[in-house]
Design an enzyme around this catalytic site. Structure first.
Site, PDB file in Angstrom:
ATOM      1  N   ASP A 171      -3.219  -1.209   8.946  1.00 13.65           N
ATOM      2  CA  ASP A 171      -2.250  -0.348   9.604  1.00 13.65           C
ATOM      3  C   ASP A 171      -1.641  -1.115  10.774  1.00 13.65           C
ATOM      4  OD1 ASP A 171      -0.833   1.981  10.134  1.00 13.65           O
ATOM      5  OD2 ASP A 171      -2.378   2.777  11.450  1.00 13.65           O
TER       6      ASP A 171
ATOM      7  N   ASP B 166       0.361   0.563  13.951  1.00 14.47           N
ATOM      8  CA  ASP B 166       0.179   1.241  15.234  1.00 14.47           C
ATOM      9  C   ASP B 166      -1.282   1.620  15.442  1.00 14.47           C
ATOM     10  OD1 ASP B 166       2.965   1.535  16.319  1.00 14.47           O
ATOM     11  OD2 ASP B 166       3.251   2.484  14.379  1.00 14.47           O
TER      12      ASP B 166
ATOM     13  N   ASP C 177      -6.822   3.080  12.087  1.00 14.38           N
ATOM     14  CA  ASP C 177      -7.336   3.761  13.275  1.00 14.38           C
ATOM     15  C   ASP C 177      -7.420   5.269  13.085  1.00 14.38           C
ATOM     16  OD1 ASP C 177      -4.515   4.187  13.350  1.00 14.38           O
ATOM     17  OD2 ASP C 177      -4.659   4.613  15.500  1.00 14.38           O
TER      18      ASP C 177
END
Length: 276
Positions: free
Chosen positions: A12, A14, A208
């Site tokens: 990922d 961000d 995250d």
């Protein structure tokens, strides 16, 4: 601890590589390590606003040298899915350059006249006219597709309504739910694996978020790694009935070990995994 040999990576963006327009410590080193060792990797994002070229330039300003061919967006995944479902299909598209460019390059035809699909993506300028047109076209038989389910998009000024929120509005008006291609749909990961030419058994996913990255990575058969540098903390993990294979503080913990089976880099990380 998994005994799998991880030879390729999906990550990922961000919360994993960047946060608030700054590179997370260790991100540049990990990317360089992958490049130096010819490790296949793709950076994934649910944001369909930008083209890979735009994102590559944005990341370059943050010190992350990631070529556009190493970036996979929900817009690209959506365009790939539609082209596979119905080559040369027609679509009414609500979105920005990242989505319209992907749709065009996939060979689809953008039109407002009896389209096969209504495709909803991210934009900072949703118009009532475009939303109303999407509602009418769906009610007339167009299939409803959305690039991602995110209800809000983060900005420096605060969160903005995003694709998921507008999709909910259209769904309420049409009584039709969209098919969502981006995370947490494992479809996005499968299309990324196809682009890389690798197998899920040999691939790790770094994210995250439990509700998108971990669950979709798990369902796609990937080795899942949750970082605590973004939205999730250890308490967040306990809310879910599933677990990532690894929990680490940040991608800095993967530097020097990215081409091997993932290993915890500290006693603190090991303790976190045992608890999880």
């Amino acid at each position: 601890m998994s005994d799998r040999k991880i030879t390729s990576w999906l990550t990922d963006m961000d919360g994993v590589l960047i946060r608030e327009d700054k590179a997370i410590p260790g991100a540049a080193e990990l990317i360089k390590q992958w490049q130096d060792t010819d490790t296949p990797f793709l950076v994934l994002t649910n944001n369909s606003t930008y083209t890979p070229r735009d994102l590559s330039a944005r990341l370059q300003h943050m010190g992350l040298k990631i070529p556009e061919e190493r970036i996979w967006t929900s817009a690209l995944a959506t365009a790939t899915f539609l082209a596979d479902q119905k080559p040369n299909a027609t679509a009414y598209v609500v979105g920005e350059a990242g989505l319209t460019t992907a749709i065009h390059e996939a060979g689809l035809i953008m039109t407002e006249t009896n389209p096969d699909y209504v495709v909803l993506g991210e934009t900072r300028s949703y118009s009532f006219e475009a939303i109303a047109k999407a509602v009418r076209l769906i009610n007339n038989g167009a299939r409803f597709i959305a690039t991602n389910p995110d209800a809000t998009s983060p900005t420096l000024e605060g969160p903005l309504p995003a694709t998921g929120a507008v999709a909910a509005l259209i769904s309420k008006a049409t009584n039709r739910s969209p098919y969502i291609v981006g995370k947490p749909n494992p479809m996005m990961f499968r299309s990324a694996l196809n682009k890389l030419g690798v197998h899920s058994d040999d691939t790790g996913m770094i994210g995250d978020r439990m509700d998108t990255d971990v669950i979709s990575g798990m369902e796609a058969g990937l080795h899942t790694v949750l970082v605590l540098s973004g939205i999730s903390d250890k308490q967040e993990i306990e809310r879910y009935p599933f677990r990532p294979k690894e929990v680490i503080d940040s991608v800095a913990d993967l530097v020097e070990t990215a081409t091997d089976a993932p290993k915890a880099s500290s006693a603190k990380t090991s303790a976190a995994k045992k608890k999880g």
